[in-house]
Scaffold this active site. Sequence first.
Site, short mmCIF file in Angstrom:
data_model
loop_
_atom_site.label_atom_id
_atom_site.label_comp_id
_atom_site.label_asym_id
_atom_site.label_seq_id
_atom_site.Cartn_x
_atom_site.Cartn_y
_atom_site.Cartn_z
N TRP A 186 0.86 -1.18 0.00
CA TRP A 186 0.00 0.00 0.00
C TRP A 186 0.90 1.23 0.00
O TRP A 186 1.83 1.34 0.81
CB TRP A 186 -0.91 0.06 1.22
N GLU A 227 -3.00 -2.80 -2.56
CA GLU A 227 -4.14 -2.27 -1.80
C GLU A 227 -4.45 -0.84 -2.21
O GLU A 227 -3.57 0.02 -2.22
CB GLU A 227 -3.83 -2.32 -0.31
N LYS A 229 -6.79 2.87 -2.01
CA LYS A 229 -7.36 3.74 -0.99
C LYS A 229 -8.11 4.86 -1.69
O LYS A 229 -7.74 5.29 -2.79
CB LYS A 229 -6.27 4.32 -0.10
N ASP A 260 -9.57 -3.26 1.82
CA ASP A 260 -9.59 -2.72 3.19
C ASP A 260 -10.95 -2.10 3.42
O ASP A 260 -11.40 -1.25 2.65
CB ASP A 260 -8.47 -1.68 3.35
N HIS A 263 -11.27 1.74 3.09
CA HIS A 263 -10.65 2.46 1.99
C HIS A 263 -11.57 2.80 0.84
O HIS A 263 -11.13 3.00 -0.28
CB HIS A 263 -9.46 1.64 1.46
N HIS A 287 -8.40 -6.67 4.69
CA HIS A 287 -8.03 -5.91 5.88
C HIS A 287 -9.31 -5.39 6.53
O HIS A 287 -10.05 -4.61 5.92
CB HIS A 287 -7.10 -4.75 5.54
N ASP A 295 -11.52 6.84 6.43
CA ASP A 295 -10.66 5.72 6.83
C ASP A 295 -9.95 6.05 8.13
O ASP A 295 -8.76 6.31 8.17
CB ASP A 295 -9.64 5.45 5.72
N ASP A 297 -9.78 4.08 10.82
CA ASP A 297 -9.20 2.89 11.45
C ASP A 297 -9.60 2.74 12.90
O ASP A 297 -8.76 2.55 13.78
CB ASP A 297 -7.67 2.92 11.30
N ASP A 327 -6.73 -4.22 10.71
CA ASP A 327 -5.99 -2.99 10.41
C ASP A 327 -6.69 -1.81 11.07
O ASP A 327 -7.58 -1.19 10.48
CB ASP A 327 -5.88 -2.78 8.89
#
Length: 419
Positions: A186, A227, A229, A260, A263, A287, A295, A297, A327
């Site tokens: 990523w 990956e 985003k 993810d 993302h 993820h 995002d 997290d 993640d």
Amino acid sequence: MSINIEAEYKFAKEQYASLGVDTETAIQALKSISVSIHCWQGDDVGGFEHNGSQLSGGIQATGNYPGQAKNIEQLRSDIEFAMSLIPGKHRLNLHACYLDNLGGFVDRDQIEVKHFESWAHWGRERLQGIDFNPTFFAHDKFSDGLTLSHPDRAVRDFWIEHGRRCREIAAYFGKQFNTESANNFWIPDGFKDVPVDRAAPRERLTESLDEIFEKDYPKELTLDSVESKLFGIGAESYTVGSHEFYMGYALSRGKMICLDSGHFHPTEMISEKISAILLFYEKMLLHVSRPVRWDSDHVVTLNEELIEIAHELVRSRRLSDIHIGLDFFDASINRIAAWVIGARNLLKAMLFAFLEPTKMLQEKEREFDFTSRLAYREELKTMPFNAVWKYYCEQMCVPAGISWLDEVRQYEKDVLSKR
């Protein structure tokens, strides 16, 4: 085993059996799930390079809860303790910046297998395997907001060499644990404002990735993934590695795609994407995070999307082709509790999916009996799922209920508070 838990489980087993679900089969299926636990929750994505760099590139850990791991020994101790409260044997997801620097600064284009041997030695009896990630953020050569797509060839060469060395390290982990190590690429490259030339950075990224992936490694040792985003801090208007870019790149180069859950646009659900991806890819990486508006997290909660993701994974009948990792990085709460809550919730969601009478529901669907499909799916929401979860936890010798929090509090008092 607790008499109450056993009695509750017996009742739950009968209830699920009335729908054609064997709880013992579901439990055995859950035992086969190995989640890749991310190391970066323990120290707020700091790493052990000791070069004074700060997070950048859409990466930000917020909060200052006491007890952050300050060195490699502390982080390993915290990971080991967290895993003792998570049922099952799992993997570790390791970023390149978490190298064992052997007492001196090692720049990213100079990392070698020797800087990760102590991780393999530490994890040999504790882990199912170690997955890996090149670290393309928090470095002075990211000062322009670009790495592999930078117009300066010297900058690209630095990061290309980093990527090559990370692939060698991932293959080393695969050999050490006799299981394929997912090596996830990523990059945070992008622009704060709308660019005039969207194509050129993507052309450079393609060329850079092709150079990194020139060498072939046995698939039984390591698998490369890419990956995407949507955007990041400082890259609000344009991300070089968009979803469409990596979809095309991974498919044309035989790489895994990484989805993810944070993302994408807030209205996009990756549970909807899984079945489409698996039609065209041999394997995929997932993820699991929790976005709040963006995002961010956040720690994974047992929400509707997590449960739907788990259902899609189980319904795919291709779990062996799917790598599942966590993640998130929350520094506002006890970091070990964050690990435990997130991992246990992911496993709960998987158990919830294993307890679905999928074949029966699919048969109703094929018959266009959507009334029964909806009725059964709603009934499943109030089935005695927690009794099966607690029974599984006791089988795996971890706390069945919230009592794990008492152990975390004690660890905080004995260990974290003294840092």
